[in-house]
Scaffold this motif. Structure first.
Motif, short mmCIF file in Angstrom:
data_model
loop_
_atom_site.label_atom_id
_atom_site.label_comp_id
_atom_site.label_asym_id
_atom_site.label_seq_id
_atom_site.Cartn_x
_atom_site.Cartn_y
_atom_site.Cartn_z
N SER A 53 0.81 -1.28 0.09
CA SER A 53 -0.02 -0.10 -0.07
C SER A 53 0.73 1.23 -0.05
O SER A 53 0.93 1.94 1.00
CB SER A 53 -0.94 -0.02 1.34
OG SER A 53 -1.88 -1.22 1.07
N TRP A 54 1.62 1.66 -1.21
CA TRP A 54 2.24 2.54 -1.12
C TRP A 54 1.84 3.99 -1.63
O TRP A 54 2.47 4.99 -0.72
CB TRP A 54 3.25 2.25 -2.28
CG TRP A 54 3.60 0.90 -2.44
CD1 TRP A 54 3.76 -0.04 -3.65
CD2 TRP A 54 4.46 0.24 -1.47
NE1 TRP A 54 4.24 -1.17 -3.49
CE2 TRP A 54 4.58 -1.01 -1.92
CE3 TRP A 54 5.09 0.39 -0.19
CZ2 TRP A 54 5.40 -2.04 -1.46
CZ3 TRP A 54 5.71 -0.59 0.51
CH2 TRP A 54 5.99 -1.77 -0.20
N GLN A 55 0.74 4.16 -2.14
CA GLN A 55 0.21 5.14 -2.15
C GLN A 55 -1.48 5.25 -2.82
O GLN A 55 -1.60 4.30 -3.29
CB GLN A 55 0.89 6.45 -3.11
CG GLN A 55 1.06 5.83 -4.56
CD GLN A 55 1.92 6.93 -5.42
OE1 GLN A 55 2.02 8.10 -4.82
NE2 GLN A 55 2.35 6.46 -6.52
N THR A 56 -2.13 6.20 -2.52
CA THR A 56 -3.81 6.12 -3.14
C THR A 56 -3.76 7.01 -4.09
O THR A 56 -4.97 6.93 -4.65
CB THR A 56 -4.55 6.22 -1.87
OG1 THR A 56 -4.51 7.56 -1.55
CG2 THR A 56 -4.26 5.31 -0.73
N THR A 65 -2.12 -4.29 -3.19
CA THR A 65 -2.50 -4.88 -1.82
C THR A 65 -3.65 -5.89 -1.76
O THR A 65 -3.51 -6.68 -1.28
CB THR A 65 -2.53 -3.78 -0.65
OG1 THR A 65 -1.47 -3.06 -0.74
CG2 THR A 65 -3.03 -4.33 0.53
N PRO A 66 -4.89 -5.31 -2.68
CA PRO A 66 -5.92 -6.44 -2.40
C PRO A 66 -5.53 -7.56 -3.54
O PRO A 66 -6.20 -8.93 -3.25
CB PRO A 66 -7.17 -5.55 -3.01
CG PRO A 66 -6.65 -4.47 -3.87
CD PRO A 66 -5.25 -4.17 -3.12
N GLY A 67 -4.80 -7.46 -4.54
CA GLY A 67 -4.39 -8.43 -5.28
C GLY A 67 -3.52 -9.52 -4.65
O GLY A 67 -3.98 -10.61 -4.34
N VAL A 68 -2.38 -9.10 -3.72
CA VAL A 68 -1.69 -10.13 -2.94
C VAL A 68 -2.62 -10.59 -1.86
O VAL A 68 -2.66 -11.95 -1.44
CB VAL A 68 -0.51 -9.48 -2.30
CG1 VAL A 68 0.10 -10.47 -1.32
CG2 VAL A 68 0.28 -9.02 -3.33
N SER A 86 2.04 2.10 3.70
CA SER A 86 2.70 3.54 3.80
C SER A 86 1.25 4.31 3.87
O SER A 86 1.39 5.43 4.38
CB SER A 86 3.25 3.63 2.61
OG SER A 86 4.78 2.85 2.46
N ASN A 87 0.24 4.11 2.99
CA ASN A 87 -0.86 5.07 2.88
C ASN A 87 -2.17 4.39 2.70
O ASN A 87 -1.98 3.75 1.70
CB ASN A 87 -0.64 6.18 1.86
CG ASN A 87 -1.27 7.37 1.94
OD1 ASN A 87 -2.66 7.28 2.37
ND2 ASN A 87 -0.97 8.55 1.76
N VAL A 92 -9.51 4.18 0.95
CA VAL A 92 -8.91 2.84 0.67
C VAL A 92 -8.87 2.11 1.94
O VAL A 92 -9.16 0.84 1.78
CB VAL A 92 -7.34 3.05 0.14
CG1 VAL A 92 -6.86 1.59 -0.04
CG2 VAL A 92 -7.43 3.81 -1.02
N GLU A 93 -8.69 2.63 3.14
CA GLU A 93 -8.74 1.50 4.52
C GLU A 93 -9.98 0.90 4.37
O GLU A 93 -10.33 -0.25 4.78
CB GLU A 93 -8.51 2.45 5.47
CG GLU A 93 -8.54 1.79 6.74
CD GLU A 93 -8.06 2.39 8.03
OE1 GLU A 93 -8.18 1.92 9.27
OE2 GLU A 93 -7.44 3.64 7.93
#
Length: 441
Positions: A53-56, A65-68, A86-87, A92-93
């Motif tokens: 979750s590097w940025q949104t 993230t949802p892929g993994v 990270s974000n 997104v949360e």
């Protein structure tokens, strides 16, 4: 390098074959491999700390993230997963908590992260344009002594946001981080080759698909409302995504300084990089019964699409072209892509999500990008990878975009072959993770 039409052969190590056999035994008893393992041993489920979750501001960065997480849910359902992001702002949360209700989130500098360092058994670095959280892997290793693995990254000499190569010391530090990993899966074979040339020595270093291939976030109600409002009929439109050479983050992120070098390069190349996209849009509009949706992958691209595509199209074409003026989250985007006839443009992760769902997708790349685009060759879609700095590639681009409509069955067959190859590799990479979790050391 494999041919444009054939996915690369993948050799499995002996330990990977053993892991696959263990998975088969577990499944034969109508139990997941991990459920079988823990039921037999009486032990608690393993705990994974996912660094991602590097940025949104980019739906591709969101999709990693949802892929993994989807892969972990499918292949290691008994594992407990904590996300170290990270974000996760901009909604997104909430999106992640809704889709993955068992997920724990440990934000930077939080008590939850301290607890995760104590309780988690393995750190998994998620997909990204580089070893994005390299310092955090070092921190994890030094503070806990526990193992880590790296999943679906590009390993570049020059990072995607940089204008020059990294120096030798920086590359050496990265090679050391790769070597201490239990496994490293590179999302393109050129990254794998570079790591090997520089001496990286992780026990398992192989091609492994970007996690975003498995992203299955959906927001069909929002997508349906958008399609209806813009008179886009399912199966009767293509998506087109613009992109400048360097993402002008200074236009969307507070505190990000204007970069005159990147801006000058963007201005010099923006017509060169979009003229063929416009030509493809014109031909689709004039020669087929399909429409085109100009849409963004990141928050800077709505403006690029209007300037470089919409504002320069002939008047007779405009009624068959829709411009999306606002950003969207990954669920709505995926729900639109899956109702389209295909996608083309200058981005990477929207095509990734399309192929993951059986939707044809064409990738255009250029000199400033990392080697991530070459994953299209690695999964058997070399004919759909175009270097905008290559004269011969430019000559093929528009006819190939047209073929998504005019040679529909061939396009779908090519897409399905790539999707199946990716799915097989996903299973194999998850088997490697399962084997590490089962390892007594």
């Amino acid at each position: 390098m494999p041919s444009n039409n054939t996915p690369p052969r993948v050799s499995l190590s002996r330990r990977r074959l053993i892991a696959g056999a263990a998975a088969s035994v577990g499944c034969s008893a109508n139990l997941s491999p991990l459920r079988s393992l823990f039921a037999a041993s009486g032990e608690s489920p393993q705990r994974i700390l996912l660094r991602s979750s590097w940025q949104t501001v980019n739906i591709g960065d969101i999709a990693h993230t949802p892929g993994v997480l989807s892969l972990l849910r499918e292949h290691l359902p008994e594992a407990e997963v904590t996300l170290w992001p990270s974000n996760v702002d901009n909604g997104v949360e909430a999106l992640l908590r809704t889709e993955f209700p068992r997920l724990k989130i440990a934000k930077p500098r939080s008590k939850e992260l301290q607890q995760a360092f104590q309780e988690c058994d393995f750190l998994l670095h998620g997909s990204g344009a580089s070893i994005v959280a390299e310092r955090d892997l070092v921190r994890w290793h030094e503070e806990t002594g526990k193992p880590y693995g790296i999943y679906g990254i590009t390993f570049p000499m020059k990072k995607s946001s940089a204008t020059s190569n990294r120096d030798e010391d920086a590359m050496a530090r990265s090679v050391d981080v790769l070597s201490q990993a239990r496994f490293v899966f590179f999302r393109d074979s050129k990254s794998l080759d570079l790591a090997k040339r520089l001496g990286a020595s992780s026990p398992i270093m192989e091609f492994g698909p970007d996690g975003a291939f498995a992203c299955d976030l959906r927001d069909k109600p929002a997508a349906d409302r958008f399609l209806e409002a813009n008179q886009l009929q399912p199966g009767k439109f293509l998506c087109c995504i613009p992109r400048l050479r360097y993402t002008p983050y200074w236009t969307i992120k507070k505190g990000r300084k204007f970069d005159p070098i990147k801006h000058t390069r963007n201005e010099a190349m923006k017509e060169h990089d979009h003229v063929l996209l416009r030509e493809a849009i014109v031909r689709i509009a004039r020669e087929t019964d399909h429409k085109v949706l100009v849409c963004p992958e990141d928050r800077t691209q709505m403006a690029v699409g209007k300037e470089m595509l919409m504002d320069r199209l002939p008047n007779d074409v405009l009624p068959k072209v829709v411009w999306r003026p606002n950003y969207w989250l990954t669920g709505e985007a995926v729900s639109v892509y899956t109702q389209s006839a295909g996608l083309f443009g200058n981005e990477m992760h929207s095509p990734i999500m399309c192929i993951g769902h059986g939707v044809p997708a064409i990738v255009c790349r250029f000199e400033e990008q990392t080697t991530k685009g070459f994953m299209w060759q690695d999964i058997g879609l070399g004919d759909w990878l175009f270097d905008l700095d290559s004269v011969s590639d430019r000559e093929r681009l528009v006819p190939t975009v047209m073929s998504l409509v005019t040679a529909r069955e061939d396009a779908l067959a090519k897409t399905e072959q790539a999707r199946q190859f990716v799915s097989k590799r996903q299973q194999e990479t998850m088997a490697a993770l399962r084997q590490e979790l089962q390892s007594p050391d």
